[in-house]
Design a protein around this motif. Sequence first.
Motif, PDB file in Angstrom:
ATOM      1  N   MET A  38     -11.189  -1.831  -3.732  1.00 44.64           N
ATOM      2  CA  MET A  38     -12.075  -2.821  -4.354  1.00 44.64           C
ATOM      3  C   MET A  38     -11.348  -4.071  -4.840  1.00 44.64           C
ATOM      4  SD  MET A  38     -15.258  -1.868  -4.280  1.00 44.64           S
ATOM      5  CE  MET A  38     -16.115  -2.692  -5.606  1.00 44.64           C
ATOM      6  N   GLU A  39     -10.033  -4.069  -4.728  1.00 41.06           N
ATOM      7  CA  GLU A  39      -9.245  -5.161  -5.331  1.00 41.06           C
ATOM      8  C   GLU A  39      -9.728  -6.551  -4.886  1.00 41.06           C
ATOM      9  OE1 GLU A  39      -4.634  -6.552  -6.037  1.00 41.06           O
ATOM     10  OE2 GLU A  39      -5.041  -4.889  -4.663  1.00 41.06           O
ATOM     11  N   GLU A  40      -9.888  -6.689  -3.588  1.00 42.43           N
ATOM     12  CA  GLU A  40     -10.280  -8.007  -3.060  1.00 42.43           C
ATOM     13  C   GLU A  40     -11.693  -8.391  -3.517  1.00 42.43           C
ATOM     14  OE1 GLU A  40     -10.397 -10.495   1.102  1.00 42.43           O
ATOM     15  OE2 GLU A  40      -9.870  -8.370   1.169  1.00 42.43           O
ATOM     16  N   ILE A  41     -12.592  -7.391  -3.524  1.00 43.78           N
ATOM     17  CA  ILE A  41     -13.974  -7.652  -3.945  1.00 43.78           C
ATOM     18  C   ILE A  41     -14.011  -8.051  -5.420  1.00 43.78           C
ATOM     19  CG2 ILE A  41     -16.275  -6.607  -4.238  1.00 43.78           C
ATOM     20  CD1 ILE A  41     -15.559  -4.853  -1.746  1.00 43.78           C
ATOM     21  N   HIS A  42     -13.194  -7.372  -6.238  1.00 48.13           N
ATOM     22  CA  HIS A  42     -13.136  -7.725  -7.657  1.00 48.13           C
ATOM     23  C   HIS A  42     -12.648  -9.161  -7.839  1.00 48.13           C
ATOM     24  CE1 HIS A  42     -12.862  -3.224  -8.970  1.00 48.13           C
ATOM     25  NE2 HIS A  42     -14.111  -3.610  -8.767  1.00 48.13           N
ATOM     26  N   LYS A  43     -11.684  -9.571  -7.039  1.00 46.68           N
ATOM     27  CA  LYS A  43     -11.166 -10.945  -7.116  1.00 46.68           C
ATOM     28  C   LYS A  43     -12.254 -11.946  -6.730  1.00 46.68           C
ATOM     29  CE  LYS A  43      -6.180 -10.415  -6.471  1.00 46.68           C
ATOM     30  NZ  LYS A  43      -5.190 -10.220  -5.416  1.00 46.68           N
ATOM     31  N   LEU A  44     -12.949 -11.642  -5.631  1.00 45.33           N
ATOM     32  CA  LEU A  44     -14.044 -12.517  -5.187  1.00 45.33           C
ATOM     33  C   LEU A  44     -15.124 -12.602  -6.264  1.00 45.33           C
ATOM     34  CD1 LEU A  44     -14.489 -11.261  -1.490  1.00 45.33           C
ATOM     35  CD2 LEU A  44     -13.645 -13.512  -2.153  1.00 45.33           C
ATOM     36  N   ASN A  45     -15.356 -11.472  -6.916  1.00 43.31           N
ATOM     37  CA  ASN A  45     -16.387 -11.415  -7.957  1.00 43.31           C
ATOM     38  C   ASN A  45     -16.005 -12.299  -9.151  1.00 43.31           C
ATOM     39  OD1 ASN A  45     -18.927 -10.205  -8.900  1.00 43.31           O
ATOM     40  ND2 ASN A  45     -17.637  -9.330 -10.484  1.00 43.31           N
ATOM     41  N   ASP A  46     -14.715 -12.237  -9.531  1.00 43.71           N
ATOM     42  CA  ASP A  46     -14.236 -13.100 -10.633  1.00 43.71           C
ATOM     43  C   ASP A  46     -14.447 -14.568 -10.279  1.00 43.71           C
ATOM     44  OD1 ASP A  46     -13.450 -10.932 -12.079  1.00 43.71           O
ATOM     45  OD2 ASP A  46     -11.316 -11.068 -11.545  1.00 43.71           O
ATOM     46  N   PRO A  89     -20.970 -18.584  -0.056  1.00 41.79           N
ATOM     47  CA  PRO A  89     -19.995 -17.881   0.796  1.00 41.79           C
ATOM     48  C   PRO A  89     -19.289 -16.734   0.071  1.00 41.79           C
ATOM     49  CG  PRO A  89     -19.761 -20.243   1.071  1.00 41.79           C
ATOM     50  CD  PRO A  89     -20.730 -20.038  -0.051  1.00 41.79           C
ATOM     51  N   LEU A  90     -19.021 -16.917  -1.238  1.00 40.34           N
ATOM     52  CA  LEU A  90     -18.370 -15.840  -2.002  1.00 40.34           C
ATOM     53  C   LEU A  90     -19.278 -14.611  -2.081  1.00 40.34           C
ATOM     54  CD1 LEU A  90     -16.802 -17.916  -4.928  1.00 40.34           C
ATOM     55  CD2 LEU A  90     -15.511 -16.490  -3.339  1.00 40.34           C
ATOM     56  N   ALA A  91     -20.566 -14.858  -2.350  1.00 37.31           N
ATOM     57  CA  ALA A  91     -21.526 -13.741  -2.441  1.00 37.31           C
ATOM     58  C   ALA A  91     -21.650 -13.038  -1.085  1.00 37.31           C
ATOM     59  CB  ALA A  91     -22.876 -14.256  -2.905  1.00 37.31           C
ATOM     60  N   ASP A  92     -21.695 -13.830  -0.011  1.00 42.00           N
ATOM     61  CA  ASP A  92     -21.816 -13.251   1.334  1.00 42.00           C
ATOM     62  C   ASP A  92     -20.579 -12.430   1.708  1.00 42.00           C
ATOM     63  OD1 ASP A  92     -24.291 -14.388   1.547  1.00 42.00           O
ATOM     64  OD2 ASP A  92     -23.624 -16.115   2.727  1.00 42.00           O
ATOM     65  N   GLN A  93     -19.407 -12.949   1.339  1.00 41.52           N
ATOM     66  CA  GLN A  93     -18.151 -12.221   1.614  1.00 41.52           C
ATOM     67  C   GLN A  93     -18.149 -10.870   0.899  1.00 41.52           C
ATOM     68  OE1 GLN A  93     -15.397 -15.639   0.786  1.00 41.52           O
ATOM     69  NE2 GLN A  93     -13.953 -14.285   1.805  1.00 41.52           N
ATOM     70  N   MET A  94     -18.549 -10.895  -0.378  1.00 42.36           N
ATOM     71  CA  MET A  94     -18.578  -9.637  -1.152  1.00 42.36           C
ATOM     72  C   MET A  94     -19.539  -8.640  -0.519  1.00 42.36           C
ATOM     73  SD  MET A  94     -18.365 -10.469  -5.212  1.00 42.36           S
ATOM     74  CE  MET A  94     -19.578 -11.757  -5.360  1.00 42.36           C
ATOM     75  N   SER A 118     -25.623  -5.509  -7.997  1.00 43.22           N
ATOM     76  CA  SER A 118     -25.241  -6.781  -8.616  1.00 43.22           C
ATOM     77  C   SER A 118     -24.878  -7.827  -7.555  1.00 43.22           C
ATOM     78  CB  SER A 118     -24.058  -6.551  -9.556  1.00 43.22           C
ATOM     79  OG  SER A 118     -23.485  -7.772  -9.924  1.00 43.22           O
ATOM     80  N   ILE A 119     -24.188  -7.383  -6.507  1.00 45.65           N
ATOM     81  CA  ILE A 119     -23.801  -8.316  -5.439  1.00 45.65           C
ATOM     82  C   ILE A 119     -25.041  -8.834  -4.693  1.00 45.65           C
ATOM     83  CG2 ILE A 119     -22.617  -8.490  -3.191  1.00 45.65           C
ATOM     84  CD1 ILE A 119     -20.385  -6.738  -4.400  1.00 45.65           C
ATOM     85  N   GLU A 120     -25.987  -7.930  -4.422  1.00 49.25           N
ATOM     86  CA  GLU A 120     -27.241  -8.356  -3.766  1.00 49.25           C
ATOM     87  C   GLU A 120     -27.961  -9.391  -4.610  1.00 49.25           C
ATOM     88  OE1 GLU A 120     -29.784  -5.024  -2.730  1.00 49.25           O
ATOM     89  OE2 GLU A 120     -28.092  -4.051  -1.733  1.00 49.25           O
ATOM     90  N   LEU A 121     -27.955  -9.144  -5.917  1.00 49.63           N
ATOM     91  CA  LEU A 121     -28.619 -10.055  -6.846  1.00 49.63           C
ATOM     92  C   LEU A 121     -27.919 -11.423  -6.862  1.00 49.63           C
ATOM     93  CD1 LEU A 121     -31.072  -9.609  -8.594  1.00 49.63           C
ATOM     94  CD2 LEU A 121     -29.588  -8.989 -10.492  1.00 49.63           C
ATOM     95  N   LYS A 122     -26.602 -11.393  -6.756  1.00 53.19           N
ATOM     96  CA  LYS A 122     -25.845 -12.656  -6.727  1.00 53.19           C
ATOM     97  C   LYS A 122     -26.214 -13.462  -5.486  1.00 53.19           C
ATOM     98  CE  LYS A 122     -21.864 -11.007  -9.376  1.00 53.19           C
ATOM     99  NZ  LYS A 122     -21.642  -9.585  -9.432  1.00 53.19           N
ATOM    100  N   GLN A 123     -26.368 -12.767  -4.362  1.00 52.84           N
ATOM    101  CA  GLN A 123     -26.779 -13.453  -3.126  1.00 52.84           C
ATOM    102  C   GLN A 123     -28.156 -14.089  -3.296  1.00 52.84           C
ATOM    103  OE1 GLN A 123     -26.185 -10.229  -0.147  1.00 52.84           O
ATOM    104  NE2 GLN A 123     -25.303 -11.807   1.141  1.00 52.84           N
ATOM    105  N   ASP A 124     -29.098 -13.298  -3.817  1.00 53.89           N
ATOM    106  CA  ASP A 124     -30.466 -13.797  -4.029  1.00 53.89           C
ATOM    107  C   ASP A 124     -30.466 -14.995  -4.968  1.00 53.89           C
ATOM    108  OD1 ASP A 124     -31.503 -11.889  -2.423  1.00 53.89           O
ATOM    109  OD2 ASP A 124     -32.277 -10.605  -4.022  1.00 53.89           O
ATOM    110  N   PHE A 125     -29.713 -14.854  -6.040  1.00 44.74           N
ATOM    111  CA  PHE A 125     -29.654 -15.900  -7.057  1.00 44.74           C
ATOM    112  C   PHE A 125     -29.152 -17.215  -6.448  1.00 44.74           C
ATOM    113  CE2 PHE A 125     -26.687 -18.099  -9.948  1.00 44.74           C
ATOM    114  CZ  PHE A 125     -27.581 -18.559 -10.910  1.00 44.74           C
TER     115      PHE A 125
END
Length: 300
Positions: A38-46, A89-94, A118-125
């Motif tokens: 999850m390391e990369e996803i956590h970074k993208l999320n930050d 793009p960040l949301a799509d990558q995650m 949460s990631i799906e919600l970020k995309q929608d948002f």
Amino acid sequence: MHHNIKNQLGLLLFFSLIILAGCSNKMEEDMKQYMSDMEEIHKLNDEFTSQASALDYEYLPEELSSRNADVDTERLEAISEKLEQDILPLADQMAEKIKGIEVNNEELVEPHDSFKESIELKQDFAQQLDDYVQTYLMSVRSNEELIGLSQSFMENQGERDKVIESATSDMETDEIDRLIDQINKNSESLESESKLLQGDESIDEKQKHIDNVMAPLIDEHIQSLNQMNLETESAIRVRSLSLEMYYEFEKYYQERKNAMTYNEKLQGLQLQNIIPMKETYEKLDEKYFDRINEIESELE
């Protein structure tokens, strides 16, 4: 006998400690693996969270109205650009990367699922906010276009009135009178047909009315002036200014169709429904990281 029971209890305790140690080792391994996956996803999320928090929310206009004529379109464009180039793009990558993560440990399944949500919600948002800003901008531009066409129409009308007033000869007056009669007839029919646009009919019906009734009607009006035999310069000038106004009418009604589309779309993209999504995904993230930290501290 007592001695035997004691031994059995001791063995049970011993085995359960071994099993517990095994479980905690397994949990530790799973956790290590999970955090590494999850390391990369956590970074993208930050990155996503900080970019999304830095958006110019205070500036987003809540609704479209004539009072918003002073909307700073450059600021809106900057918001849209940030959403499209960085945040979406960040949301799509995650969303893409999290598909490839396998979670085998029962304890991690629930927090992981809430993070996926949460990631799906970020995309929608991000998508809905971008749609809102884009549609708002198109609506503002469409209204500016309508105002510009109305002004141009008024200028042509003013110029035409001057030409009419300056006519002196009988022939000029006669030709201009014939033109004015035709123009008045045209205006009456156009006015009566445009009433439907002020009514309660659906946007779809109004747009069809512009295409099927008003556009052909304006074409007939253009023909009606073109077919007139005119010889005097001033009458020809009056006709040419009137034709200019008809062409502006055509553009005006086509633009009215666009404005209707944007305004209807904006109704469906209420800003007050989009902004709270941010709070929801932030809460989901908080819950997720709290649980992850809890598991980690239990393993220490």
